[in-house]
Design a protein around this motif. Structure first.
Motif, PDB file in Angstrom:
ATOM      1  N   PHE A   2       0.835  -1.205   0.000  1.00  0.00           N
ATOM      2  CA  PHE A   2       0.000   0.000   0.000  1.00  0.00           C
ATOM      3  C   PHE A   2       0.868   1.252   0.000  1.00  0.00           C
ATOM      4  N   LEU A   3       1.779   1.317   0.975  1.00  0.00           N
ATOM      5  CA  LEU A   3       2.638   2.494   1.099  1.00  0.00           C
ATOM      6  C   LEU A   3       3.537   2.639  -0.122  1.00  0.00           C
ATOM      7  N   LYS A   6       1.568   3.879  -3.132  1.00  0.00           N
ATOM      8  CA  LYS A   6       1.177   5.283  -2.973  1.00  0.00           C
ATOM      9  C   LYS A   6       2.378   6.200  -3.197  1.00  0.00           C
ATOM     10  N   GLU A   7       3.520   5.783  -2.675  1.00  0.00           N
ATOM     11  CA  GLU A   7       4.686   6.651  -2.799  1.00  0.00           C
ATOM     12  C   GLU A   7       5.158   6.730  -4.250  1.00  0.00           C
ATOM     13  N   LYS A   9       3.386   6.344  -6.824  1.00  0.00           N
ATOM     14  CA  LYS A   9       2.384   7.110  -7.564  1.00  0.00           C
ATOM     15  C   LYS A   9       2.575   8.608  -7.334  1.00  0.00           C
ATOM     16  N   LYS A  10       2.847   8.981  -6.087  1.00  0.00           N
ATOM     17  CA  LYS A  10       2.982  10.409  -5.774  1.00  0.00           C
ATOM     18  C   LYS A  10       4.314  10.950  -6.288  1.00  0.00           C
ATOM     19  N   LYS A 258      12.393   9.545   5.155  1.00  0.00           N
ATOM     20  CA  LYS A 258      11.118   9.162   5.753  1.00  0.00           C
ATOM     21  C   LYS A 258      11.234   8.739   7.209  1.00  0.00           C
ATOM     22  N   TYR A 262       8.378   7.678   9.791  1.00  0.00           N
ATOM     23  CA  TYR A 262       8.289   6.307  10.277  1.00  0.00           C
ATOM     24  C   TYR A 262       8.294   6.268  11.803  1.00  0.00           C
ATOM     25  N   LEU A 265       4.883   6.949  12.898  1.00  0.00           N
ATOM     26  CA  LEU A 265       4.032   5.778  12.669  1.00  0.00           C
ATOM     27  C   LEU A 265       4.310   4.697  13.714  1.00  0.00           C
ATOM     28  N   ILE A 270       2.069   1.455  14.482  1.00  0.00           N
ATOM     29  CA  ILE A 270       2.201   0.755  13.192  1.00  0.00           C
ATOM     30  C   ILE A 270       3.423  -0.164  13.304  1.00  0.00           C
ATOM     31  N   MET A 274       5.312  -3.585   8.658  1.00  0.00           N
ATOM     32  CA  MET A 274       4.668  -2.892   7.551  1.00  0.00           C
ATOM     33  C   MET A 274       5.648  -1.940   6.857  1.00  0.00           C
TER      34      MET A 274
ATOM     35  N   LEU B  84      -1.528   0.750  19.421  1.00  0.00           N
ATOM     36  CA  LEU B  84      -2.424   0.921  18.278  1.00  0.00           C
ATOM     37  C   LEU B  84      -3.878   0.921  18.738  1.00  0.00           C
ATOM     38  N   TYR B  99       3.183  11.493   1.086  1.00  0.00           N
ATOM     39  CA  TYR B  99       2.635  10.926  -0.146  1.00  0.00           C
ATOM     40  C   TYR B  99       1.300  10.196   0.077  1.00  0.00           C
ATOM     41  N   LEU B 100       0.715  10.381   1.258  1.00  0.00           N
ATOM     42  CA  LEU B 100      -0.622   9.837   1.483  1.00  0.00           C
ATOM     43  C   LEU B 100      -1.603  11.003   1.605  1.00  0.00           C
ATOM     44  N   LYS B 111      -5.151  -0.889   7.389  1.00  0.00           N
ATOM     45  CA  LYS B 111      -4.288  -1.973   6.901  1.00  0.00           C
ATOM     46  C   LYS B 111      -3.680  -2.773   8.049  1.00  0.00           C
ATOM     47  N   VAL B 112      -3.496  -2.124   9.203  1.00  0.00           N
ATOM     48  CA  VAL B 112      -2.872  -2.848  10.314  1.00  0.00           C
ATOM     49  C   VAL B 112      -3.850  -3.141  11.446  1.00  0.00           C
ATOM     50  N   TYR B 139      -2.896  16.320  -0.125  1.00  0.00           N
ATOM     51  CA  TYR B 139      -1.676  15.768   0.463  1.00  0.00           C
ATOM     52  C   TYR B 139      -1.168  16.736   1.532  1.00  0.00           C
ATOM     53  N   ARG B 155      -6.162  11.734  12.914  1.00  0.00           N
ATOM     54  CA  ARG B 155      -5.438  10.482  12.740  1.00  0.00           C
ATOM     55  C   ARG B 155      -5.276   9.761  14.076  1.00  0.00           C
TER      56      ARG B 155
END
Ligand SMILES: Nc1ncnc2c1ncn2[C@@H]1O[C@H](COP(=O)(O)OP(=O)(O)O)[C@@H](O)[C@H]1O
Ligand SMILES: [Mg+2]
Lengths: 351, 224
Positions: A2-3, A6-7, A9-10, A258, A262, A265, A270, A274, B84, B99-100, B111-112, B139, B155
């Motif tokens: 997914f990530l 997306k990256e 694509k962007k 990143k 990260y 996240l 997260i 992932m 989480l 980029y999201l 997703k998680v 974005y 979020r």
């Protein structure tokens, strides 16, 4: 995934550049591999077409067919699994044709090589003075029934058949009679043949002054063959290495940028799994996209390549080169993955 | 069951001459639907306490539990999961993945963590109350700092955590914005029943607090 998607694509420009770079490297690897294979085949096609297991040569000939002379006494008794051949380098001359360097290979018509020789057009040589020529003579404009001469040798020879893939050490082969080979050698006393080849893996010469070599040994000792393969092998190896470095550096830079994201996240729970997955999929996706482009370029090249260029596009071999590139992409993601795993979420608390 | 319980937590960094005792027997607990404010000067140990409360840092001694589950006997992975499920971090640096899109920041959580997240309607409501409904396809780099912070808050709310931990949420904001964010945290407690813990040295937030603690040189005391 997914990530990664997306990256990519962007970040179209960044991703596009790395894909283009991998595509060019992949293309170069594919073309070099095909050239290496093409040249290797031109060295070995004839030997491989004989279906032999081993070859017996004069032991002082340095495993070089051209240097080997053996006598009738040394040959001794042969079974149906063995055949004699005599090789002589010749310059093929004909009216309205440029001279061509070739390898004359003399055979005995009742032995297995002559009997198993497959012609792509015309027929096998049945008479002295008839020869079967490699297909490349056809592309040079020779036709069935053409007469040729060798060097200063007064005798004329008639091409009665063409055969596919008759190349020995890059030179195109003309198959004729062993007796002709002796004449080409000037009826040198004692020169009966150049070699005994055998289909039977158990065959070993017992004669003094002769030695039996495996087909692999013989091929590796073909003049220039090993050096050529080594050169291509090294070039391909370095291209692989370069692709590894390119992918690793690119991913490393992207990942380093990143790490603060990260870390957040990770603080939010997260799992690292992932983020590692994102790094691996990014690497593999970019490499795969590059490979697809490289394949397209290679296919176009294969069609555009003139027949005279010694290239062989072998799908399984090219596929394994492609897999090699993907492996490089995976290896290239190892260093960034290490940084991802070391991300400390505490670092983003407290600003 | 208390959403967050911290009992006699001590934190020591380093050894020998580099040894710093940052937290001394710190204890506190939260109630659902309340805002707890931890005030204290820079360097007093607030962020360290927040890291420990969120299970990012294991204290030298003491006990921390979230929704009745202590961190201590859990593996790193299980602590990720606990975080989480029960903790929403609102950090000083939002660091939204550039980029999201705003929408994808939430999809990433799906997703998680497939269950227990806000429903589409609930999310729409949260976005509406934060005033960022029409930003979902943007974005982060296209947003202002204030908008990014509100996305980061949304979020943090999305997994529907019982506890919201916020580190200096007003550090980068000027006067009028501080009130907006203060009210926002208040509504998270009152309307969404969260236990909100805000760590700050900004006294402008005291209006919205139900309980105020003071952190000084690693000692925590309740003020009112
Ligand atoms: N990993 C660490 N190692 C050593 N000292 C630390 C570490 N983290 C924080 N500290 C020290 O702990 C004290 C409290 O830091 P912190 O919790 O960030 O304070 P605050 O958030 O209240 O400004 C500071 O003196 C800081 O230098
Ligand atoms: Mg701090």
């Amino acid at each position: 995934m997914f990530l990664a998607l997306k990256e990519i694509k962007k970040e179209k420009i960044r991703s596009g550049m790395i894909i283009a770079m991998i595509a060019l490297i992949g293309y170069l690897i594919f073309i070099l591999t095909s050239l290496a294979l093409g040249l290797a085949r031109q060295n070995t096609d004839a030997v491989n077409s004989w279906g032999i297991d081993n070859i017996t040569l004069n032991d002082s000939a340095n495993v070089d067919l051209r240097q080997s002379i053996i006598t009738q006494k040394q040959v001794g008794n042969l079974t149906a699994d063995q055949a004699l051949l005599g090789q002589a380098p010749v310059v093929v001359k004909a009216k309205d044709h440029a001279n061509t360097s070739a390898a004359f290979v003399g055979l005995k018509p009742d032995q297995f090589i002559a009997k198993n020789l497959k012609v792509s057009s015309g027929h096998q040589a049945t008479r002295v003075g008839e020869v079967v020529a490699d297909d490349s003579f056809k592309t040079k404009g020779y036709e069935l029934g053409d007469t040729v001469t060798f060097n200063d040798f007064s005798r004329k020879f008639k091409i009665v058949g063409f055969t596919q893939g008759a190349k020995l050490n890059i030179a195109p082969v003309l198959y004729g009679r062993l007796s002709t080979w002796r004449q080409l050698k000037g009826n040198m006393p004692g020169a009966y043949a150049s070699a005994i080849v055998s289909k039977d893996a158990g065959y070993r010469t017992k004669a003094n002054g002769l030695k039996t070599y495996s087909k692999a040994t013989f091929i590796n000792k073909l003049p220039g063959y090993s050096a050529q393969n080594l050169t291509f092998g090294l070039m391909i190896f370095f291209l692989m290495l370069i692709s590894l470095i390119v992918i690793a550096v690119f991913l490393y830079i992207l990942t380093m940028q990143k790490l603060p994201n990260y870390a957040v996240l990770r603080a939010q729970g997260i799992p690292s799994k992932m983020l590692v997955g994102a790094t691996i999929s990014q690497s593999v996706l970019l490499a795969a996209a590059g490979l697809i482009l490289a394949t397209a370029l290679t296919v176009v090249t294969a069609f555009a390549m003139p027949a005279s260029v010694p290239v062989a596009f072998d799908v399984p071999i090219l596929a394994s080169a492609g897999v090699g590139l993907l492996v490089m992409a995976l290896l290239g993601s190892l260093i960034p993955i290490r940084s991802v795993l070391k991300v400390d979420p505490v670092s983003v608390i407290g600003g | 069951m208390k959403p967050l319980v911290i009992e006699k937590v001590n934190q020591v960094f380093g050894t020998g001459t580099a040894r710093v005792h940052v937290l001394h027997d710190v204890s506190f607990e939260t109630e659902p639907g309340t805002v707890s404010l931890i005030m204290g000067p820079s360097g007093s140990g607030k962020s360290t306490l927040l890291s420990i409360a969120g299970g990012l840092l294991t204290p030298t001694s003491g006990m921390v539990s979230v929704a009745g589950e202590p961190y201590s006997d859990r593996t790193k992975k299980q602590r990720d999961k606990l975080r989480l499920d029960y903790i929403g971090f609102v950090l000083q640096a939002y660091h939204l993945l550039p980029y999201l899109t705003v929408q994808d920041q939430f999809t990433l959580v799906d997703k998680v963590k497939s269950t227990g997240n806000l429903s589409a309607d609930e999310l729409a409501e949260v976005l509406e109350s934060l005033g960022i409904s029409d930003l979902v396809h943007k974005y982060p780099p296209e947003l202002s700092g204030g908008q990014q912070q509100r996305v980061a808050i949304a979020r943090a709310l999305y997994p529907n955590p019982a506890v919201i931990l916020a580190d200096e949420p007003t550090a980068a904001l000027d006067g009028p914005r501080v009130q907006v964010v203060a009210d926002l945290f208040k509504s998270l407690a009152v309307e969404h029943g969260k236990s909100v813990v805000i760590v700050t040295h900004d006294s402008r937030l005291t209006d919205v607090a139900d309980v105020i603690y003071e952190m000084k040189d690693g000692y925590l005391t309740q003020k009112e």
